[in-house]
Design an enzyme around this catalytic site. Structure first.
Site, PDB file in Angstrom:
ATOM      1  N   LYS A  81      27.282 -24.890  22.694  1.00 38.57           N
ATOM      2  CA  LYS A  81      28.200 -25.113  23.828  1.00 38.57           C
ATOM      3  C   LYS A  81      28.187 -26.589  24.186  1.00 38.57           C
ATOM      4  O   LYS A  81      27.342 -27.357  23.725  1.00 38.57           O
ATOM      5  CB  LYS A  81      27.738 -24.306  25.046  1.00 38.57           C
ATOM      6  CG  LYS A  81      27.846 -22.788  24.896  1.00 38.57           C
ATOM      7  CD  LYS A  81      29.272 -22.315  24.986  1.00 38.57           C
ATOM      8  CE  LYS A  81      29.333 -20.777  24.872  1.00 38.57           C
ATOM      9  NZ  LYS A  81      28.764 -20.263  23.609  1.00 38.57           N
ATOM     10  N   SER A 119      33.888 -19.397  20.329  1.00 35.45           N
ATOM     11  CA  SER A 119      33.842 -19.930  21.690  1.00 35.45           C
ATOM     12  C   SER A 119      34.005 -21.453  21.716  1.00 35.45           C
ATOM     13  O   SER A 119      34.212 -22.036  22.774  1.00 35.45           O
ATOM     14  CB  SER A 119      32.525 -19.536  22.377  1.00 35.45           C
ATOM     15  OG  SER A 119      31.438 -20.173  21.757  1.00 35.45           O
TER      16      SER A 119
END
Lengths: 208, 208
Positions: free
Chosen positions: B161, B124
């Site tokens: 993230k 991701s």
DNA sequence: CGATAAGGTGATCATTTGTTCATCTTCGCG
DNA sequence: CGCGAAGATGAACAAATGATCACCTTATCG
């Protein structure tokens, strides 16, 4: 290619552990009498026999002199890897004088054989997750497989690119659409320096 | 918070270097006479004076006994960094029992303060050049700036993230168009574990 | 000029250190 | 039972090691 791990007795393991922890804490190995004290051994010759056993089993190196014990170099906790230069500029890999620095790297992160580090300049390998300023770990060898990421010297320049074959000839392909492929022409001075087997980016973000 | 680096004379630097390299090569420090031999000094008392100077300048520790020199522990050549787990799964960071492994990392690659390593699962963060299987070096802290890459715990899940603000609330943004943003809802259990300050990819390519 | 620091020589000396040898105990194995 | 390996004790001993002292040389600084 592993050294046969001859099993240690409980006592031998205890003594080896004490030697290692002594080195770790004080910076130098203990004397025979210091070992005896910690192990609750009254005589010194018992210690000697244990050391002889550890040497015989390849877990210790002994040399002449006081405290001449070496328990570290058999299983190094760290491997010094030379940083040989920045890519792009021509790097005489074999010239030890070109060594910029030495970085300690955990042995579990290092493949067998001769390796060195290079600092990457530019973002031509961006899509391969290799950025400007990254250190690449290079296994020094003269050959490479297709599709491997290699460090190659072509016409005096050294670059990191993916080795590929196209239309019957080798090309050095960047991993960034903004850059063009480099064809390996017949007459060009071309040499594979090694293959990239690791990427290290220690300074992500701002503050250090 | 640096130790004041008192400058060494040329000779003192030479001797310190010999001691360090002796330790590196043989695993234990040299004796005074071994130092004298290598330095072309006939007497032993001159060596002693140099060692006294090195101790006074904080570059060496001496204790009673033969070869009781410690030149390493002042400036550690390596820092043991714990590998605390894989991201995605909930990681109780403070639980030392969760330690999977310990990797030695060069101090020049480590920021100040408490750090640990995490193994990244999934891609991701691909566009940020962080791939599946990479180790990220995390500086443990409870706060982060916007646009920093963070390790955060949200609703029991731990992820890597980019921290961003959108429409007045924080979001955890992936660096891959295939993934969606994670909004930090008001009532959600949210905690910043640390900021990513390094990326290590030791096993690029096939063979180890 | 004198003081001081860095560097060095030479020798003496007490201590530490490793070596060696004889002897002992325990335990498993054939 | 005898045998050997692992482990331990105790003592004697030579070699290696660090401490110490006196004295020397060459700069640098005030």
């Amino acid at each position: 290619m592993e050294t046969s791990e001859e099993p240690l007795t409980h006592r031998q393991a205890e003594i080896l552990h004490f030697i290692q922890s002594h080195i770790g804490q004080l910076g130098y190995p203990p004397t025979l009498r210091e070992i005896a004290r910690k192990m609750d051994i009254r005589g010194i010759s018992a210690v000697r026999k244990h050391l002889d056993a550890l040497v015989r089993k390849g877990r210790l190196i002994r040399r002449k002199g006081a405290r001449a014990l070496d328990a570290e170099s058999l299983f190094p906790s760290t491997v010094p890897v030379p940083v040989l230069g920045r890519v792009v500029a021509g790097i005489p890999v074999n010239a030890a004088e070109n060594r910029l620095d030495t970085i300690a790297i955990d042995p579990s992160w290092i493949p067998s054989g001769p390796v060195f580090l290079l600092r990457v300049k530019g973002d031509s390998m961006k899509q391969a997750a290799i950025l400007d300023g990254d250190y690449v770990l290079v296994r020094a060898k003269e050959t490479a497989e297709e599709e491997e990421i290699v460090v190659a010297e072509i016409d005096g320049e050294t670059t990191v690119k993916r080795l590929r074959r196209k239309d019957g000839q080798f090309i050095l392909a960047p991993e960034n659409p903004d850059y063009g492929e480099i064809p390996v022409a017949e007459g060009s001075a071309f040499r594979i320096v090694g293959t990239v087997c690791g990427v290290f980016r220690p300074a992500l973000g701002a503050s250090r």
